[in-house]
Every structure is written in structure tokens, then in C-alpha cells.
Design an enzyme around this catalytic site. Structure first.
Site, mmCIF file in Angstrom:
data_model
loop_
_atom_site.group_PDB
_atom_site.id
_atom_site.type_symbol
_atom_site.label_atom_id
_atom_site.label_comp_id
_atom_site.label_asym_id
_atom_site.label_seq_id
_atom_site.Cartn_x
_atom_site.Cartn_y
_atom_site.Cartn_z
ATOM 1 N N CYS A 266 -28.590 51.367 -12.781
ATOM 2 C CA CYS A 266 -28.853 50.370 -11.732
ATOM 3 C C CYS A 266 -28.367 48.975 -12.109
ATOM 4 O O CYS A 266 -27.640 48.326 -11.350
ATOM 5 C CB CYS A 266 -30.331 50.361 -11.360
ATOM 6 S SG CYS A 266 -31.457 49.748 -12.636
ATOM 7 N N HIS A 314 -35.994 48.248 -11.711
ATOM 8 C CA HIS A 314 -34.904 48.734 -10.864
ATOM 9 C C HIS A 314 -34.337 47.568 -10.060
ATOM 10 O O HIS A 314 -35.048 46.626 -9.703
ATOM 11 C CB HIS A 314 -35.394 49.824 -9.908
ATOM 12 C CG HIS A 314 -34.272 50.560 -9.234
ATOM 13 N ND1 HIS A 314 -33.471 51.451 -9.905
ATOM 14 C CD2 HIS A 314 -33.794 50.511 -7.963
ATOM 15 C CE1 HIS A 314 -32.560 51.946 -9.068
ATOM 16 N NE2 HIS A 314 -32.736 51.375 -7.890
ATOM 17 N N HIS A 326 -27.178 50.975 -4.514
ATOM 18 C CA HIS A 326 -27.797 51.044 -5.844
ATOM 19 C C HIS A 326 -27.456 52.371 -6.513
ATOM 20 O O HIS A 326 -26.992 53.319 -5.877
ATOM 21 C CB HIS A 326 -29.319 50.868 -5.755
ATOM 22 C CG HIS A 326 -30.039 52.034 -5.147
ATOM 23 N ND1 HIS A 326 -31.208 52.547 -5.690
ATOM 24 C CD2 HIS A 326 -29.778 52.804 -4.050
ATOM 25 C CE1 HIS A 326 -31.614 53.570 -4.943
ATOM 26 N NE2 HIS A 326 -30.780 53.739 -3.951
#
Length: 352
Positions: A266, A314, A326
């Protein structure tokens, strides 16, 4: 014979009969029916045996998500430590380059002192001149002798002091380098152990996913990777280059600690995208939050970063229209998703 006449009398029991069925018998019937349902579910899930109950697909997905949300913070921590390790290595290399000329000067100074000692031992040059001066007998000559003697002593003292100063300076430079190398060695060992744990956990999740989804593909999420045009909204300037790059990575696999070009995690995807615009971001979601300027939800624009969860493990990139791009997790691919897909922590805009 008429089939109607072969039917037994009404099989519907009287209320009293229904009441008389023992709870034990009713429980046995429930167990029998449940076992049949579990066996059918096990077969549907591709379980090796039908006698053992298997969790439902939603339950397994919940477990996978729960495990992943425990794992991703560890991955991001690994990224931060790995980045710190690289920084320390650069510092160690720079310090070694600074130590090199000091080593040379120390050797030269030590050689000079050795030469002076040799001259004194052999009685040559300065020592011979000193002996000649001391043989003079007049008071004026004696004063001159003492001044010369003092000058020679001071010169030799300064030369020795300079050697000692360089030696102390070298020791002061070398001590933190030695400590740094020791720390780097310990960090490398810890990272190696953590990497084995992370790889083992990801492998376990992957096996669960393959067992559950079988031939349905390597992504466990149904739906397309690009449900909307990407970017959804156009933005000019630096952000346009960043968002265009992020959208172009859709479909590439998630690989932890990776920042491209063939795979990403990520924070690695955010790092690689903003690097296209000449902006340097750390390879860690929490650290990326610390280096970006806070923006409000109403002020979001393509290229902004969306951070999730209280521990900031994240991050995704806003691409307009309520969508983000993402790298979700192991076994999945870079994809689009609604920006509120997870609990949002905050929004950040890299400084250009």
C-alpha cells in the site's frame, strides 16, 4: 388398486402426540439435519471430508480480513525499519569516508614522531645541534641555549600533541561507527526473523484463499479492478501525473515491501506514484501521514492520500468521485475501491 386407498390414515399426529415427543428426540433430529447441511457445505467448499464442519465463505473472509489487519501493521513496521536501516547504512558509509583521511593523517603524524625519536637516538640533526649549543660557556650563550632548547621541546611537544589530538578525534569518530555497525547487525537479524514470520503468515492466508476460491481466480474480491474510469476526475498539474501513474498500476499484484515496478504494497504504491512528480515519500503509511499536509474531507482532490485505521497501517490514493486506488493485501491486486471502504483516519496531501 387405487393409490388413494393405499394411503395410510392421516399421518398428522394429534397435539398430544406432538407434545409427547421428547426434547432429546427433537435434538437428535436437529443434529441429523444440521450434520447433513454441514456435509453439503463442506462438499461445496471443496473440503477433503464431509464429516467435518467448515466455516462459511463470509466467515472465512472475516477471518482473512482480521488476520490481515493484524499482519499489515507488522509489514508497515518492517518497511519503516528497513528504511531506517538503509539510512543508517548511508550514514555509516559517509562516516567511513570521513575516517579515511584521518587514518592517513594519523599514520603520517605517528611516522613523524618515530623519525624524531630516531634522530635523537642517532644524535643527528636537531639533537646534534642542541649538543653543540650546550658546549658554549658564556651567559649570553647559555640564555640562547635555553631558549632554543625550550623552542625545540615545545615544537616536539606540539607535534606529539597533534598526533594525540588526531588519535582522539579518530577514536571519537570511530566509536559511534562501531556502535552503529553493531546496531545494524542486530537489526538485520531481527528483520530476517520477522520476514520469515511475515512470509509464513502470508503463505497461510494464501493457502486458505486458494482452498476457498479454487479456480475462481487469484483475487478474492468479486467485481472488476477498475469499475470506473481512472482517474474519475481530472486534475491538472503535478497531481495529474501522479494519479495517472497510480491508475496505470491497476492489476499489478500486491507484494509486501514492494514499491514497483511489477508489484506494490500500500505505501509502496504511494511512494512510487509521487516519486514520478519528484516528491519523496517514506515507505511506511504512518510516516507518510507525518510528512503530508492535513486536508479536510470536503477538500479532497485527486492525488491526496487517504489513511485508514487508528494505527495508520493502510493508505490509498484519492482519484476523484469518491474512489481511491490502493494495493489491498496479499493475493489481491492494485484496484479501485470506494474511499470509505475502511475506517478512515485522516487525509494528507504531499508537499510539492
Amino acid at each position: 388398486m387405487d393409490h388413494q386407498s393405499m394411503r395410510p390414515p392421516s399421518s398428522r399426529p394429534a397435539r398430544a402426540d406432538r407434545i409427547s415427543v421428547s426434547p432429546r428426540n427433537r435434538w437428535s433430529r436437529f443434529i441429523t439435519v444440521s450434520a447433513a447441511l454441514v456435509a453439503a457445505s463442506a462438499v461445496a467448499l471443496g473440503a477433503p471430508g464431509a464429516a467435518q464442519a467448515e466455516p462459511s465463505i463470509p466467515e472465512i473472509e472475516r477471518r482473512l480480513d482480521k488476520d490481515w489487519h493484524k499482519l499489515e501493521p507488522l509489514i508497515e513496521e518492517h518497511n519503516a525499519v528497513r528504511q531506517e536501516l538503509a539510512t543508517k547504512r548511508r550514514q555509516a558509509d559517509a562516516l567511513a569516508r570521513r575516517l579515511e583521511p584521518l587514518e592517513k593523517r594519523l599514520a603520517e603524524s605517528t611516522g613523524l614522531v618515530g623519525a624524531l625519536a630516531a634522530e635523537a637516538y642517532k644524535g643527528h640533526n636537531r639533537t646534534a645541534a642542541l649538543n653543540a649549543i650546550l658546549t658554549r660557556s658564556s651567559p649570553e650563550d647559555l640564555v640562547g641555549q635555553l631558549e632554543i632548547l625550550d623552542s625545540l621541546a615545545l615544537q616536539q611537544h606540539n607535534e606529539v600533541a597533534e598526533v594525540l589530538d588526531r588519535r582522539d578525534e579518530l577514536a571519537a569518530k570511530k566509536a559511534p561507527l562501531d556502535a552503529l555497525i553493531t546496531d545494524l547487525t542486530a537489526t538485520e537479524r531481527r528483520l530476517a526473523a520477522e520476514r520469515k514470520e511475515i512470509d509464513g503468515e502470508i503463505d497461510r492466508l494464501e493457502k486458505q484463499r486458494r482452498s476457498l476460491y479454487g479456480a475462481r481466480g487469484h483475487t478474492r474480491n468479486d467485481g472488476g479492478l477498475r469499475p470506473e474510469p481512472c482517474p474519475v476526475a481530472y486534475s491538472g498539474g503535478v497531481a495529474a501525473k501522479v494519479v495517472t501513474f497510480a491508475c496505470a498500476q491497476i492489476g499489478k499484484p500486491y507484494v509486501w515491501a514492494s514499491a514497483g515496478p511489477g508489484s506494490y504494497d500500500c505505501s509502496g504504491l504511494m511512494l512510487a506514484a509521487w516519486r514520478k512528480a519528484g516528491v519523496s515519500l517514506p515507505h511506511n503509511a504512518r510516516q507518510q501521514r507525518g510528512t503530508t499536509r492535513s486536508v479536510e474531507r470536503a477538500d479532497l482532490r485527486p492525488g491526496d492520500l487517504v489513511f485508514y485505521y487508528g494505527d495508520l497501517h493502510h493508505v490509498a490514493m484519492y482519484v476523484g468521485g469518491g474512489w481511491v486506488v490502493h494495493a489491498p493485501q496479499a493475493g489481491d491486486s492494485v484496484r479501485m475501491a470506494r474511499y470509505d471502504m475502511m475506517p478512515i483516519h485522516s487525509f494528507g496531501r504531499p508537499r510539492t
